[in-house]
Design an enzyme around this catalytic site. Structure first.
Site, short mmCIF file in Angstrom:
data_model
loop_
_atom_site.label_atom_id
_atom_site.label_comp_id
_atom_site.label_asym_id
_atom_site.label_seq_id
_atom_site.Cartn_x
_atom_site.Cartn_y
_atom_site.Cartn_z
N GLN A 420 0.84 -1.20 0.00
CA GLN A 420 0.00 0.00 0.00
C GLN A 420 0.87 1.25 0.00
O GLN A 420 1.93 1.26 0.62
CB GLN A 420 -0.87 0.03 1.26
CG GLN A 420 -1.89 -1.09 1.32
CD GLN A 420 -2.69 -1.02 2.60
OE1 GLN A 420 -2.13 -0.94 3.69
NE2 GLN A 420 -4.00 -1.06 2.48
N ASP A 422 0.85 3.64 1.84
CA ASP A 422 0.13 3.89 3.08
C ASP A 422 0.70 5.05 3.88
O ASP A 422 1.89 5.35 3.78
CB ASP A 422 0.18 2.61 3.93
CG ASP A 422 -1.07 2.44 4.78
OD1 ASP A 422 -1.95 3.32 4.72
OD2 ASP A 422 -1.17 1.43 5.49
N HIS A 424 -0.31 7.17 7.88
CA HIS A 424 -1.23 7.44 8.97
C HIS A 424 -0.92 8.80 9.55
O HIS A 424 0.23 9.09 9.88
CB HIS A 424 -1.16 6.33 10.02
CG HIS A 424 -1.67 5.04 9.48
ND1 HIS A 424 -0.85 4.09 8.92
CD2 HIS A 424 -2.95 4.57 9.34
CE1 HIS A 424 -1.60 3.09 8.47
NE2 HIS A 424 -2.86 3.35 8.70
N LYS A 507 -15.22 8.51 5.04
CA LYS A 507 -14.10 8.24 4.14
C LYS A 507 -14.32 8.84 2.75
O LYS A 507 -15.44 9.21 2.40
CB LYS A 507 -13.88 6.75 4.02
CG LYS A 507 -15.07 6.03 3.40
CD LYS A 507 -14.73 4.58 3.12
CE LYS A 507 -15.91 3.86 2.50
NZ LYS A 507 -15.63 2.51 2.12
N HIS A 553 -6.26 7.43 7.95
CA HIS A 553 -5.57 6.40 7.16
C HIS A 553 -5.67 6.87 5.73
O HIS A 553 -6.77 7.23 5.29
CB HIS A 553 -6.29 5.05 7.19
CG HIS A 553 -6.60 4.52 8.54
ND1 HIS A 553 -5.96 3.43 9.06
CD2 HIS A 553 -7.51 4.90 9.48
CE1 HIS A 553 -6.46 3.15 10.26
NE2 HIS A 553 -7.40 4.03 10.53
ZN LIG Z 1 -4.49 2.23 8.26
#
Ligand SMILES: [Zn+2]
Ligand SMILES: [Zn+2]
Length: 689
Positions: A420, A422, A424, A507, A553
């Site tokens: 990912q 990703d 945070h 989201k 996230h």
């Molecule tokens: Zn996450």
């Protein structure tokens, strides 16, 4: 005396119940002719439905006012075509039993049991289509009739199809007091199907159709139940639309990332390594690395800090986060230490017991990480934070592992391990809106650079009638508004979807359209009030008291695997220079210009370009073709005359003719600039292309 309100706000009053078809006829003969259905107070209905009370009415026709096909009309046409196909198949294969036939976004299917008789194959499609064409030409009306549930059940029992009986039982369980059928013609005489409808008024409204493919399926999707054949088809209002759709499918086939991935040697899936586990070969690794570098550069500018975390974590970590045992089905099984395994074996612990004790937390072990969040949370928690340090933005191209059913795996879009993009963000309540804007501006920049200018966002909000959501409703209101505002600033279409939020926060999802018009669901940005609570995270506020941070996230491109799979298809494998595994191939026409070709190649490499040199004895046309097969963006062809004048004959991929001649230094510098700027072509610009 129903008062009918039309979409333009005008009203029509009738002194007795009226059908939508009659209203359409009163408005105009053209509309009545084009009509295929009606929307009554927002609900899709048959044209023949009686309007007894005041209502808002829109007549559904295949063409939308702004052009393009109307989704409701396609829905009606496709569902109606599913009936026609089922009738045709039953005529040709009298032993079959029908199960269920819904419309889809691009067509429809019908699940059919061929048990106990001849099976169907693609060779039968022409005969089925001929039969369907006959039914369409007969212009038979779709006629609805209803029965009280009990009487309807008796009829179905007498007919003896457990599949239809089951459909009816479920309809009754869901609260239906009547059952309805649609006959293609006169009830009692014509073919019919248990169906809620609605349908187009008659078979002649089906403009163009095609039986597409077969797949195997199971009743209710359960492998232990009856094996079924899923027959796929598609239908459109006109032949032109069907032809355009088939062209698009053809184009999609040519762009299939699984095929191009092999041809261009981008990635490999190896049975010895495991299904759904992508091996990034050198070419694909270059694409990925370039993309990661690009994203990382932008993240740095936005104040993110890079972290690295291991691929596994203790079960207790995931018990705290809630990922274990709840998502057990979609995870690889836990890893247990040697000594513990040996001790359990000695005790004679059964597999069932083991699973049980793992779940209860009596045995610890490790999990291949299904998410990066818990690791990042422990990094945040590892040092104290004051309100001044916030937000803390931790990013990682983090690889996670999910257990996908083997049948679902194919190429880079459904995998069992993926990385990912990703991050945070741990922030204060008052920073959520700003951080969301930052996330979205990054997405906009990257889509823009890749030329993916058609995308939309979906904002998932909470269902106002549900109590499942964690966190303070006032904070939810703020976070939802922040998502809305952030989505609006992108200046792209967005939709709000109540009930689509996670239980822990709202989201934003991204759906990108590729060059041939297909939609790809990519990644997401999510606000989370839950994990900071579960991990008891805090920062010290201005009041010197601990406060709970909010987490965001975000993995806007989802995974590198999926995103690059999508990019391969978007570019049809012909990546822009900055992403291309091989950027330029230098090819001397003959031995006489070999030295000059070597000099050019060395100069390109010195500029950091991925240049190769084709010194083979092949003829130049052959060399050019080989480079084109690998979709190399540029070929630099050099002959003795080029060497003499220090020139380069430039060819660009996808442009048939030579671009023309360029000076040695200008070419090298031009390519270097095109690479650096990620796409604005200095070389083509020289030639006005
Ligand atoms: Zn996450
Ligand atoms: Zn139906």
């Amino acid at each position: 005396m129903p008062v009918i309100t039309l979409p333009d706000g005008s009203k029509r009053t009738y002194d007795k119940p009226v059908t939508a078809a009659q209203v359409a006829a009163d408005i105009g003969a053209g509309l009545a002719k084009a009509a295929v259905g009606a929307k009554v107070d927002g609900e899709l209905r048959d044209l023949s439905a009686a309007l007894e009370k005041d209502c808002a009415l829109a007549i559904v026709t295949p063409k939308k006012r702004e052009g393009g096909a109307d989704a409701d009309a396609l829905f009606l046409i496709r569902h109606s075509t599913a009936h026609v196909m089922a009738e045709a198949i039953q005529r040709l294969f009298p032993h079959v039993k029908l199960v269920y036939g819904p419309p889809l976004e691009t067509g429809f299917y019908y699940d059919i049991s061929f048990e106990g008789g001849k099976a169907i194959s693609a060779d039968d499609f022409a005969a089925i289509e001929a039969e369907m064409a006959r039914i369409v030409a007969e212009n038979r009306p779709f006629t609805r009739y209803e029965m009280p549930a009990a009487k309807g059940m008796d009829k179905l029992k007498a007919e003896g199809s457990k599949f239809k009986l089951d459909n009816a039982e479920r309809a009754c369980e869901a609260g239906s007091t009547t059952l309805s059928w649609y006959a293609t013609g006169e009830p009692g005489k014509a073919w019919e199907d248990l169906c809620r409808g609605p349908h187009v008024p008659s078979t002649a409204k089906i403009g163009a159709f095609k039986v597409m493919s077969l797949a195997s399926s199971y009743w209710k999707g359960d492998e232990t139940l009856d094996r079924l054949t899923r027959v796929y088809g598609t239908a459109f209002a006109t032949k032109d639309e069907l032809a355009a759709h088939l062209t698009q499918l053809d184009e999609a086939k040519k762009r299939d990332h699984r095929v191009l991935g092999k041809q261009l040697r981008l990635f490999h899936i190896d049975e010895m390594v495991g299904q759904g586990l992508i091996l990034w070969t050198p070419n694909g690794s270059i694409v990925r690395q370039e993309l990661q570098n690009f994203i990382s550069d932008e993240l740095r500018k936005q104040g993110y800090t890079q972290v690295f975390t291991p691929h596994i974590g203790k079960l207790d970590l995931y018990r705290t986060s809630g990922h274990f045992p709840y998502y057990r089905e979609s995870q690889y099984p836990p890893v247990i230490e040697h000594e513990q395994m040996a001790a359990l074996a000695k005790e004679g612990c059964s597999c069932g017991e083991l699973a049980n004790r793992l779940e209860k937390g009596e045995i610890d072990g490790y999990l291949l990480k299904p998410m990066n969040c818990p690791h990042h949370i422990r990094i945040f928690a590892s040092s104290p934070h004051s309100y001044r340090d916030m937000p803390v933005r931790l990013c990682e191209f983090g690889t996670v592992y999910r257990w996908e059913q083997s049948g679902e795996i194919g190429g880079m879009t459904r995998v069992r391990g993926f990385t990912q993009d990703d991050a945070h963000l741990f922030c204060r309540e008052d920073q959520v809106a700003q951080e969301l804007l930052g996330c979205l501006s990054l997405v906009k920049l990257i889509f823009g650079t890749l030329g993916m200018n058609e995308y939309r966002v979906r904002v998932g909000l909470r269902d106002p009638d549900s109590a499942k959501y964690v966190g303070d409703p006032a904070n939810w209101d703020k976070a939802e508004e922040a998502c809305r505002v952030a989505a609006k600033t992108l200046g792209v279409p967005f939709s709000e979807e109540p009930g689509e939020a996670a239980f822990y926060g709202p989201k934003i999802d991204f759906v990108v359209k590729d060059v041939i018009g297909r939609s790809w669901q990519l990644g997401t940005v999510q606000v989370d009030y839950n994990l900071p609570e579960r991990f008891d995270l805090s920062y010290i506020g201005t009041d010197n008291q601990p406060h709970r941070p909010v987490m965001i996230h975000r993995a806007p491109f989802g995974s590198m695997e999926r995103f690059i799979g999508c990019l391969i298809e978007h570019f049809a494998g012909a990546f822009p220079l900055w992403l291309a595994p091989e950027q330029v191939r230098v090819m001397p026409i003959s031995e006489k210009s070999a030295d000059y070709a070597r000099e050019l190649h060395a100069a390109l490499v010195a500029k950091g370009l991925r240049a190769t040199l084709d010194e083979s004895n092949d003829r130049i046309q052959g060399k050019i073709k080989q480079a084109a097969d690998m979709k190399v963006p540029y070929c630099a062809v050099v002959g003795p005359r080029d060497a003499e004048g220090r020139k380069v004959s430039v060819r660009a991929f996808g442009i048939d003719a030579n671009l023309g001649e360029m000076g040695f230094d200008a070419f090298v510098e031009g390519l270097a600039q095109e690479y650096r700027t990620r796409g604005q072509s200095a070389v083509r610009a020289t030639f006005g292309r």
